[in-house]
Design a protein around this motif. Structure first.
Motif: not given
Length: 311
Positions: A25-51
């Motif tokens: 549904l529209p607006g789902a991203g805005a409502l869930n964004r805070r719940l995704w912080n940990d996952a987004l940080q983990a993905i960022h850390a993985f990307i920073e490790e290399g290719e």
């Protein structure tokens, strides 16, 4: 079929982002964004490790946020289905919009059927058609596959959902009363009336058991309706049936419609002479050389090599 439960290998990290069950549904991203912080940080850390390469298996707001945060990372959208076709109303519109955004942002797009290739033709410069294939390493050797000498079995293995053409299967059973029609898998769309005596229902099973059942088939069935969803489908069961040397009796949907006239493929509809069509399919003989040639041409290894999906 049921997949066997396995623990994740040591090299694989699985994230389970928290979210409210409101997508697409529209607006789902805005409502869930805070719940995704940990996952987004983990993905960022993985990307920073290399290719790294980002793979999107289904359009989502989370996928869009990851793509937006890492615009220089190579990315691929693997369009395996017409995802908007799974939804209705506002949800369908929202999923379509989300998919278009993903397609526009990724580096590459792979599609699993000709219909999906047509849908994403605008992105032809980054589009690759990669049809489904068969895990040949799970199959018995061609010399070990022999037709059953008992009662003929017209068999189907897979989920029975709203795309399953029950009326046609009933017609098939009534036109071939001496044959067993064996349907194996979870049922989410109940049959519309009492089953004919020659239709047999078996529960979902693991892949190895499914392979054993398929070896007892005389003909492999793919009785799907014509819908927006099935128009984009290239069924893996087609590859499994043919890799076992089985003739395939299918409706003319999706990629199967383009296989009319191919060896071992017999298309049916509600106007077909189903008794004669079954006899024709059962008369088809697949030799060991033909079986091996099909397996060689339709393994996942060959498919990935030809598509260039993997680096």
């Amino acid at each position: 079929m049921l997949a066997a439960k396995r623990s994740a290998p040591a090299w694989l990290t699985i994230l389970r982002p928290r979210s409210l069950p409101i997508e697409p549904l529209p607006g789902a991203g805005a409502l869930n964004r805070r719940l995704w912080n940990d996952a987004l940080q983990a993905i960022h850390a993985f990307i920073e490790e290399g290719e790294c390469r980002l793979g999107i298996g289904k359009p989502s707001e989370l996928a869009l946020q990851v793509l937006a945060r890492h615009p220089t990372v190579s990315s691929i959208y693997d369009a395996m289905d017409d995802f908007p076709a799974f939804y209705r109303g506002l949800s369908r519109i929202a999923m379509g919009r989300r998919e278009r955004k993903v397609a526009a942002q990724v580096t590459r797009i792979t599609v699993s059927s000709t219909a999906l290739a047509d849908r994403f033709a605008t992105y032809h410069s980054k589009l690759t058609l990669a049809l489904n294939a068969c895990a040949i390493e799970t199959l018995p050797s061609p010399s070990a596959t022999t037709k059953s000498s008992g009662r003929p079995v017209l068999g189907y293995v897979g989920t029975i959902g709203h795309w399953f053409d029950w009326p046609l299967v009933f017609d098939l059973a009534e036109a071939n009363p001496s044959m067993c029609i064996r349907l194996i898998g979870p049922i989410y769309e109940l049959h519309p009336r009492s089953l004919p005596r020659n239709i047999e229902l078996l529960p979902a099973c693991d892949h190895a058991t499914a392979m054993k059942f398929m070896q007892e088939f005389s003909v492999g069935l793919i009785p799907f309706k014509h819908t927006d969803l099935t128009a984009s489908v290239d069924p893996i069961k087609y590859y499994e049936y043919r890799a076992l040397g089985l003739p395939v009796l299918s409706t003319s949907f999706g990629e199967m419609a383009l296989r009319d006239g191919q060896a071992g493929v017999f298309l049916m509809n509600k106007h077909s002479d189903l008794a004669n069509l079954v006899r024709t399919a059962m008369a088809y003989e697949c030799g060991i050389d033909e079986m091996q040639e099909f397996r060689t041409a339709n393994s996942w290894e060959v498919r990935f090599d030809a598509s260039g999906i993997l680096p």
